[in-house]
Write an enzyme that holds these catalytic residues in place. Structure first.
Site, mmCIF file in Angstrom:
data_model
loop_
_atom_site.group_PDB
_atom_site.id
_atom_site.type_symbol
_atom_site.label_atom_id
_atom_site.label_comp_id
_atom_site.label_asym_id
_atom_site.label_seq_id
_atom_site.Cartn_x
_atom_site.Cartn_y
_atom_site.Cartn_z
ATOM 1 N N LYS A 1 -11.846 -33.898 8.300
ATOM 2 C CA LYS A 1 -10.669 -33.428 7.938
ATOM 3 C C LYS A 1 -9.240 -33.403 9.015
ATOM 4 O O LYS A 1 -8.188 -33.876 8.750
ATOM 5 C CB LYS A 1 -10.747 -31.958 7.010
ATOM 6 C CG LYS A 1 -11.380 -32.147 5.774
ATOM 7 C CD LYS A 1 -11.788 -31.036 5.223
ATOM 8 C CE LYS A 1 -12.863 -31.654 4.302
ATOM 9 N NZ LYS A 1 -14.138 -32.281 4.613
ATOM 10 N N TYR B 1 -24.786 -35.756 1.541
ATOM 11 C CA TYR B 1 -23.958 -35.248 2.254
ATOM 12 C C TYR B 1 -24.797 -34.462 3.417
ATOM 13 O O TYR B 1 -25.713 -34.297 3.407
ATOM 14 C CB TYR B 1 -23.521 -34.048 1.421
ATOM 15 C CG TYR B 1 -22.599 -33.198 1.914
ATOM 16 C CD1 TYR B 1 -21.173 -33.582 2.286
ATOM 17 C CD2 TYR B 1 -22.778 -31.907 2.906
ATOM 18 C CE1 TYR B 1 -20.384 -32.660 3.064
ATOM 19 C CE2 TYR B 1 -22.079 -31.251 3.330
ATOM 20 C CZ TYR B 1 -20.792 -31.503 3.639
ATOM 21 O OH TYR B 1 -19.816 -30.772 4.487
ATOM 22 N N ASN C 1 -20.304 -30.122 -2.805
ATOM 23 C CA ASN C 1 -20.203 -31.378 -1.914
ATOM 24 C C ASN C 1 -19.271 -32.236 -2.824
ATOM 25 O O ASN C 1 -18.537 -33.188 -2.371
ATOM 26 C CB ASN C 1 -21.561 -32.082 -1.917
ATOM 27 C CG ASN C 1 -22.606 -31.363 -0.984
ATOM 28 O OD1 ASN C 1 -22.013 -30.393 -0.350
ATOM 29 N ND2 ASN C 1 -23.823 -31.549 -1.090
ATOM 30 N N GLN D 1 -17.534 -32.847 7.378
ATOM 31 C CA GLN D 1 -16.657 -31.744 7.410
ATOM 32 C C GLN D 1 -15.329 -32.440 8.542
ATOM 33 O O GLN D 1 -14.323 -31.769 8.452
ATOM 34 C CB GLN D 1 -16.990 -30.418 7.633
ATOM 35 C CG GLN D 1 -16.202 -29.496 7.903
ATOM 36 C CD GLN D 1 -16.681 -27.859 7.792
ATOM 37 O OE1 GLN D 1 -17.279 -27.579 6.823
ATOM 38 N NE2 GLN D 1 -16.778 -27.026 8.989
ATOM 39 N N THR E 1 9.189 -65.918 23.927
ATOM 40 C CA THR E 1 7.617 -65.803 23.845
ATOM 41 C C THR E 1 7.343 -65.563 25.463
ATOM 42 O O THR E 1 7.940 -66.132 26.289
ATOM 43 C CB THR E 1 6.993 -67.403 23.456
ATOM 44 O OG1 THR E 1 7.512 -68.208 24.570
ATOM 45 C CG2 THR E 1 7.388 -67.726 22.144
ATOM 46 N N HIS E 2 6.264 -65.041 25.551
ATOM 47 C CA HIS E 2 5.738 -64.308 26.924
ATOM 48 C C HIS E 2 6.892 -63.571 27.693
ATOM 49 O O HIS E 2 6.728 -63.707 28.683
ATOM 50 C CB HIS E 2 5.534 -65.601 27.900
ATOM 51 C CG HIS E 2 4.529 -66.845 27.176
ATOM 52 N ND1 HIS E 2 3.119 -66.715 27.246
ATOM 53 C CD2 HIS E 2 5.038 -67.917 26.513
ATOM 54 C CE1 HIS E 2 2.723 -67.801 26.655
ATOM 55 N NE2 HIS E 2 3.771 -68.474 26.002
ATOM 56 N N GLU F 1 9.265 -43.711 22.882
ATOM 57 C CA GLU F 1 8.265 -43.674 23.692
ATOM 58 C C GLU F 1 7.021 -42.651 22.974
ATOM 59 O O GLU F 1 6.036 -43.096 23.101
ATOM 60 C CB GLU F 1 8.908 -42.938 24.880
ATOM 61 C CG GLU F 1 9.369 -44.156 25.926
ATOM 62 C CD GLU F 1 9.982 -43.523 27.042
ATOM 63 O OE1 GLU F 1 9.859 -42.343 27.316
ATOM 64 O OE2 GLU F 1 10.850 -44.220 27.715
ATOM 65 N N ASN G 1 17.419 -41.206 27.745
ATOM 66 C CA ASN G 1 16.266 -41.834 27.873
ATOM 67 C C ASN G 1 15.772 -41.987 26.107
ATOM 68 O O ASN G 1 15.794 -41.002 25.602
ATOM 69 C CB ASN G 1 15.011 -40.879 28.472
ATOM 70 C CG ASN G 1 15.047 -40.887 29.953
ATOM 71 O OD1 ASN G 1 15.666 -41.657 30.485
ATOM 72 N ND2 ASN G 1 15.008 -39.674 30.677
ATOM 73 N N SER H 1 17.547 -36.274 31.695
ATOM 74 C CA SER H 1 16.792 -35.994 32.589
ATOM 75 C C SER H 1 16.962 -34.617 33.151
ATOM 76 O O SER H 1 18.230 -34.383 33.307
ATOM 77 C CB SER H 1 16.864 -37.208 33.775
ATOM 78 O OG SER H 1 16.232 -36.452 34.810
ATOM 79 N N LYS I 1 20.921 -40.291 33.283
ATOM 80 C CA LYS I 1 19.836 -40.765 32.460
ATOM 81 C C LYS I 1 20.134 -40.413 30.704
ATOM 82 O O LYS I 1 20.360 -39.363 30.479
ATOM 83 C CB LYS I 1 18.456 -40.094 32.815
ATOM 84 C CG LYS I 1 17.997 -40.646 33.947
ATOM 85 C CD LYS I 1 17.434 -41.985 33.885
ATOM 86 C CE LYS I 1 16.016 -41.742 34.624
ATOM 87 N NZ LYS I 1 15.066 -43.089 33.915
ATOM 88 N N SER J 1 -14.499 -24.000 7.876
ATOM 89 C CA SER J 1 -13.381 -25.004 7.842
ATOM 90 C C SER J 1 -12.196 -24.492 7.179
ATOM 91 O O SER J 1 -11.334 -24.971 6.771
ATOM 92 C CB SER J 1 -14.046 -26.239 6.888
ATOM 93 O OG SER J 1 -14.500 -25.728 5.671
HETATM 94 N N1 ARG Z 1 -16.472 -27.542 4.278
HETATM 95 C C1 ARG Z 1 -17.487 -28.578 3.740
HETATM 96 C C2 ARG Z 1 -16.738 -29.745 3.976
HETATM 97 O O1 ARG Z 1 -15.774 -29.882 4.552
HETATM 98 C C3 ARG Z 1 -17.437 -28.259 2.337
HETATM 99 C C4 ARG Z 1 -18.797 -28.909 1.847
HETATM 100 C C5 ARG Z 1 -19.950 -27.952 1.812
HETATM 101 N N2 ARG Z 1 -20.970 -28.415 1.379
HETATM 102 C C6 ARG Z 1 -22.237 -28.100 1.823
HETATM 103 N N3 ARG Z 1 -23.210 -28.437 1.594
HETATM 104 N N4 ARG Z 1 -22.428 -27.152 3.002
HETATM 105 O O2 ARG Z 1 -17.455 -30.724 3.993
#
Ligand code: ARG
Length: 457
Positions: A324, A316, A109, A321, A154-155, A289, A284, A276, A282, A22
Site C-alpha cells: 500500500k 495471503y 483477505n 500489506q 544524436t549522441h 529537476e 533555476n 538561488s 539565477k 495499517s
Molecule cells: N491490513 C491488511 C493488508 O493490508 C488487511 C488484510 C489482513 N488480513 C489478515 N489475514 N491479517 O493486507
C-alpha cells in the site's frame, strides 16, 4: 478492540500493535471499503443470507459512517488495526447486533484485495486524465510549431534539422503509449475478488457475479487463492508509472538543457522556476529537476513490490500489506509530476530565432549536401567522403557549408552548381523530409491532425 480477540490470551504489546497496524495508510480507502461492504450485504440479502431488515440497517449504518467521515464528524481512530476493523467496529457501535453480521462470508483477505482494486481503478482513471491533459498541451505546441526549426541530435551532437513540432511529436507518441498501457491494466484488473474468503471461498451460497456487477467489475475472479494473493496489477501499474516517469524525466532533462545559458532554446516561466539564495542572477529549473529526481522514487516502488512478492507462498501473507504505502506514494508522485510538468510546459516560451540559428550551425545539412551529390550520380559512399572533406575545409576556416563560394565547391568537385545553396538551406532540408513520420511540415501537419482526432475521440 480486535476483530480476532477470541483465540488470544495475552494482550499484544504496543510495539507489535504499531508494527502490525495499517490504519495510518489504509484509511485512504475508507470509501471503497464502505462501498464494498454495501455491495456485499446487498448480495447477502438477495441470497437470503441476511434478512431485508438487516440489510437496511447495515446499509443505513454504513452510509451514515461514510457521510460522517466525509463531513468530519467521525474521526478515523488511529488506534484501530486497519480501516476494515474500524468501519466494522463503528457499525456495531451504531447499529448493534445487525452490524455483527456484516462480515458473514467474507475475510479481510478478499476485502482488502477488493478495496485496493477499487481504489487503484479510480486512480488509473485519474492518471489517465492527467496524461491526456499533458497530451493536449504537447499537441498545442506541435500545432503552433510546425515550422519552428531546431537541430535534431544524436549522441547529443547536432545531427539533422527537425522542427519543434516533430521533436514534441516524439513525446506525444510516448505519452500515447502510456495511456494505452494504463487502459490495458485497467481492463485486465477489472475482476472482483470479493467472495474468495480467506483463500478457499465460503460455504454460504454467495452470488459473486452479482457483487461484481454491483461494483462495476466485468466479472468475478475465477480462483479464490489467486484472488487474495494477486498483486500483479499493482506491479503492472508501478511499471506503467515508472515508464511515465521515465518519459517525463527524459523530457525534463531536455528542458533543463534547453533552458541552460548555453542553449537558451526555451525560457521557463517565473512561476515554474526558483532563485538561488546566494547567486542573484539565477533562475533555476527546479520543477523539471524534481520531476527527474522523483523518477527514482517511482522506480523504487516497482522494485520494492516485485521483491516483496517474489518469495511469497500462496495464498495471503501479511507481507502483502507492504503493497500500500509504496503504491500510494508512487501514484501521488506520478500524479503530482504530471500536473506540474503540464503547467510548466504550457507556460514555457520558445526562443525560435536561437533554435533556428543553432540548426543552421553544426553542419546539420551535411547529409543533404551528400544527397545533392547522389542526385547527380555520385554513389552515396563517395558523396559521404566528399562532404566530409568539405566539412573539414569549413572547420579550418570557421565557416558553414552555406558560406562557401561556388568556386570553392567546384574546386572540390565540379558537379556542384549554384543550386547547391537552395538544396542545403535549412528550409529545404526540413521541407523535403516528407516520408511518413518525418519532420517535413506537410507530413507533420497531417500527423498532428491525426493526433487531434485521437484526443477528441
Ligand atoms: N491490513 C491488511 C493488508 O493490508 C488487511 C488484510 C489482513 N488480513 C489478515 N489475514 N491479517 O493486507
Amino acid at each position: 478492540m480486535k476483530l480476532w480477540g477470541g483465540r488470544f490470551t495475552k494482550e499484544e504489546n504496543a510495539l507489535v500493535n504499531q508494527f502490525n497496524a495499517s490504519i495510518s495508510f489504509d484509511q485512504r480507502f475508507y470509501r471503497q471499503d464502505i462501498c464494498g461492504s454495501i455491495a456485499h450485504v446487498t448480495m447477502l440479502a438477495k441470497q437470503g443470507i441476511l434478512t431485508e431488515s438487516e440489510r437496511e440497517q447495515i446499509v443505513a449504518g454504513l452510509e451514515g459512517i461514510l457521510s460522517d467521515i466525509e463531513g468530519g464528524t467521525l474521526n478515523i481512530d488511529p488506534a484501530a488495526e486497519d480501516i476494515h476493523s474500524f468501519v466494522e467496529a463503528a457499525l456495531i457501535s451504531r447499529i448493534g447486533d445487525a452490524g455483527k453480521k456484516l462480515h458473514t462470508g467474507r475475510s479481510r483477505n478478499d476485502q482488502v484485495a477488493l478495496d485496493m482494486k477499487l481504489y487503484v481503478r479510480d486512480e488509473i482513471n485519474a492518471l489517465d486524465a492527467l496524461v491526456k491533459e499533458l497530451l493536449q498541451t504537447v499537441l498545442v505546441v506541435i500545432e503552433e510549431n510546425l515550422e519552428t526549426y531546431m537541430p535534431g541530435f544524436t549522441h547529443l551532437q547536432k545531427a539533422q534539422p527537425v522542427t519543434v513540432a516533430h521533436h514534441f511529436g516524439a513525446y506525444f507518441e510516448m505519452f500515447l503509449r502510456d495511456r494505452s498501457r494504463l487502459s490495458d491494466i485497467r481492463k485486465r484488473m477489472n475482476t472482483c475478488p470479493l467472495g474468495a474468503g480467506a483463500l478457499a471461498g465460503t460455504t454460504y451460497p454467495l452470488d459473486r457475479e452479482y457483487t461484481a456487477s454491483l461494483l462495476d467489475f466485468d466479472c468475478a475472479t475465477r480462483n479464490s487463492m489467486d484472488s487474495v494473493s494477486d498483486r500483479d496489477y499493482l506491479i503492472e501499474l508501478c511499471g506503467a508509472m515508472a515508464t511515465i516517469m521515465m518519459h517525463l524525466s527524459r523530457f525534463s532533462e531536455e528542458i533543463i538543457l534547453w533552458n541552460s545559458n548555453e542553449y537558451q532554446f526555451v525560457e521557463l516561466d517565473d512561476a515554474y522556476s526558483t532563485g538561488s539564495s546566494i547567486m542573484p542572477q539565477k533562475k533555476n529549473p527546479d520543477i523539471a529537476e524534481l520531476v527527474r529526481g522523483k523518477t527514482g522514487r517511482v522506480y523504487g516502488a516497482l522494485t520494492s513490490i516485485l521483491t516483496t512478492m517474489k518469495g511469497l507462498p500462496l495464498a495471503y501473507n501479511k507481507d502483502m500489506q507492504e503493497d500500500k504505502e509504496l503504491v500510494f506514494d508512487a501514484i501521488d508522485t506520478t500524479k503530482g509530476c504530471l500536473a506540474l510538468f503540464t503547467g510548466m510546459l504550457a507556460t514555457m516560451k520558445f526562443n525560435k530565432e536561437t533554435m533556428k540559428r543553432s540548426a543552421m550551425n553544426g553542419f546539420t545539412n551535411a547529409t543533404d549536401a551528400a544527397d545533392y551529390l547522389v542526385n547527380r550520380g555520385i554513389p552515396f559512399r563517395d558523396a559521404h567522403g566528399i562532404i566530409g572533406r568539405l566539412v573539414l575545409y569549413c572547420l579550418d576556416r570557421g565557416i558553414s557549408l552555406d558560406e562557401m563560394s561556388l568556386e570553392e565547391y567546384k574546386a572540390i568537385n565540379p558537379v556542384f552548381e549554384k543550386d547547391i545553396y537552395e538544396a542545403i538551406s535549412l528550409k529545404t532540408c526540413v521541407e523535403r523530409r516528407t516520408t511518413l513520420g518525418a519532420p517535413g511540415p506537410s507530413v507533420m501537419r497531417k500527423t498532428a491532425e491525426g493526433y487531434r482526432k485521437m484526443l477528441e475521440a
